[in-house]
Scaffold this motif. Sequence first.
Motif, short mmCIF file in Angstrom:
data_model
loop_
_atom_site.label_atom_id
_atom_site.label_comp_id
_atom_site.label_asym_id
_atom_site.label_seq_id
_atom_site.Cartn_x
_atom_site.Cartn_y
_atom_site.Cartn_z
N LEU A 37 0.85 -1.19 0.00
CA LEU A 37 0.00 0.00 0.00
C LEU A 37 0.89 1.24 0.00
N CYS A 38 0.59 2.16 -0.88
CA CYS A 38 1.44 3.34 -1.05
C CYS A 38 1.46 4.19 0.22
N PRO A 39 2.66 4.51 0.73
CA PRO A 39 2.73 5.35 1.92
C PRO A 39 2.48 6.83 1.63
N PHE A 40 2.37 7.19 0.35
CA PHE A 40 2.25 8.61 0.00
C PHE A 40 0.84 9.02 -0.38
N HIS A 41 -0.05 8.07 -0.57
CA HIS A 41 -1.43 8.46 -0.76
C HIS A 41 -2.30 7.37 -0.14
N ASN A 42 -3.57 7.71 0.06
CA ASN A 42 -4.47 6.80 0.72
C ASN A 42 -5.01 5.78 -0.27
N HIS A 58 7.98 2.83 -7.20
CA HIS A 58 7.07 3.61 -8.05
C HIS A 58 5.64 3.35 -7.63
N CYS A 59 4.83 4.41 -7.60
CA CYS A 59 3.41 4.22 -7.30
C CYS A 59 2.60 4.50 -8.55
N PHE A 60 1.81 3.51 -8.97
CA PHE A 60 0.98 3.69 -10.16
C PHE A 60 -0.24 4.55 -9.84
N GLY A 61 -0.50 4.73 -8.52
CA GLY A 61 -1.66 5.53 -8.14
C GLY A 61 -1.36 7.01 -8.17
N CYS A 62 -0.31 7.44 -7.43
CA CYS A 62 -0.07 8.88 -7.31
C CYS A 62 1.16 9.33 -8.07
N GLY A 63 1.93 8.38 -8.63
CA GLY A 63 3.07 8.78 -9.46
C GLY A 63 4.34 9.06 -8.68
ZN LIG Z 1 0.86 6.53 -4.23
#
Ligand SMILES: [Zn+2]
Length: 606
Positions: A37-42, A58-63
């Motif tokens: 789970l991305c630590p930089f967005h929910n 790399h996060c595919f959700g928030c970039g």
């Molecule tokens: Zn993210």
Amino acid sequence: MAIPRHIVDEVRARTDIAELIGRTVTLRRAGRSYSGLCPFHNEKSPSFSVVPDKGIFHCFGCGEGGDAFAYLMKSRGVSFYEAVKELGDAAGVVVEEKELSREERQRLERRADLYDVTEETAQFFTNTLLTAPEGAPGRDYLAKRGITVETAQKYRLGFAPESWDRLASHLQRKRIPMQMAKAARVVGQREGSDRVYDLFRNRLMFPILDDRGRVIAFGGRILPGPPDAPKADGPKYMNSPESEIYDKSKILYGLSWARLGVQRKNRVLVVEGYFDAVSLWQAGIEEVVATCGTALTAAHLSVARKLTRRVVALFDTDEAGLKAATNAMNLFLDAEMEALRLDLRPAKDPDEFIQAHGAAAFEERLSRAESLVELVISRTIAKEGNTVEGRSRAVESVLPMLRRLSRSMRTQVEAFSAQQLGMTVAELLDRIGRVDDRPQPAQSSAPPPRWVPTRELAHILWLLLHYPAQVAPVLAEADPDVLTDRRSVLQAMVELARGTPLAEVLESGRDADLARALRAIAARQAEYQEEQAQSAARSLLARLELSRVESEILTINAKIAACETSGDKSSYVSLAKEISALYVRQRQLKAVVSSRTTRASATNSP
Ligand SMILES: [Zn+2]
């Protein structure tokens, strides 16, 4: 401070990025990479990926994404130098400092010695709490307050035994000079006596950490003795006095554990007590910190501001509480931060509330937290009464607050105040002495579109990342114009073809869209087997060229049609030659495209 490039590369190469990120994020292995789970967005389902052999996340959700240094900088707010230094220390690489003067070096060495003392002290307290017979009162107390062993370990809680010299003699056994122990403020010494004594006795201990996770001070809560024992001595909570390594006005207790939660929720919850912070964290409210026995300061806010602009705090609503809230509000306004007031009544503190009602009820109260500015304004207006003179006094006392508002908060607070004062916004703005600069209806200034590679180029980049030795010769023969018209992409491809690690390529480049695309491509699962790599690259190149050839065919066909109408014979002849050459090329390319083996995975395209 410049660190030589080869040192940076060596530290990066020796750092296991999956292990580093795995300390704060639960990662699951998925092929060559890890996901979590991305630590930089929910998020509820994992779109965050770590690729150890490429040294990136790399996060595919928030970039968000980058290498190990970027992770430390983003998750902990440290500088690039601090990140390299910290990982260098851990990997045994000497990161050269700038030339230090003798005094600077001595000061650094002394601070390092002080950290050793506080760390040794924290370990002594923790071992006493978790295992020693004399730690029993601490263990009983934690159990009574509902704090688990896991939480105690996470927060490194400890117990200072009921003794005048247990810690002092422990430190002596560890050959720590008593002068250093005194300077670290863990022992004291009476005037005219040569004996030192433990500062904390019979207390549950909360180590206070700095932003690098080093212990710098302690808070201690006295434990209730048995009912028939003499009253325990000293205040209920006692903090280390300030020292060379501890400045209480700058330290938010618990921030090292709350940091990621704060970023994820985009808010920080400030409470007063250590117990409140620990207890809320245990209940799943991760974005919580405490002030160390002081009121909130501007320095606290500048620490928090690096992570979020929204602060939730508890303020009483009596006269004294309103005064404290007004003072705090001015700090928030100066820091251009949004403050929300959390109301937990009738519970007397967050710990009591969470123990009685649980996390869901707490979240519900959080969602109803009200704007501190609006609260102070409506209280001030209410205090002046509803007479004509009262109103006019109210306007006078509210105006200074409104004049301090940052641009982002004006519109809402001004509308609120005008309504409370029974004026129009225009009348109020007139009194503030400000021209109406409320945002006009949005003008169309759309940001430039983000560059993304074509599907074929993305696949070629994937192949180049994974099989540079096989793919580089194929690309060397290709026409660069067929690949892309973006220079930075071609430069990156040259670097990758030489076998330069991805993290280094990403670091030297300035093209953010390209960096994002490359990280996303690297985080993809296996697309092609090694033995397919060359033929796949040829086929992808053929596809790219084919689409170019086909668009040229369309253009020339249109020109030919125009010549037929105008009767321009000479142009017609040369165009006909050109188009027949294009048809030949089209047939060749189609053959290459259809001859090659099917892709390993049809669904997982980069
Ligand atoms: Zn993210």
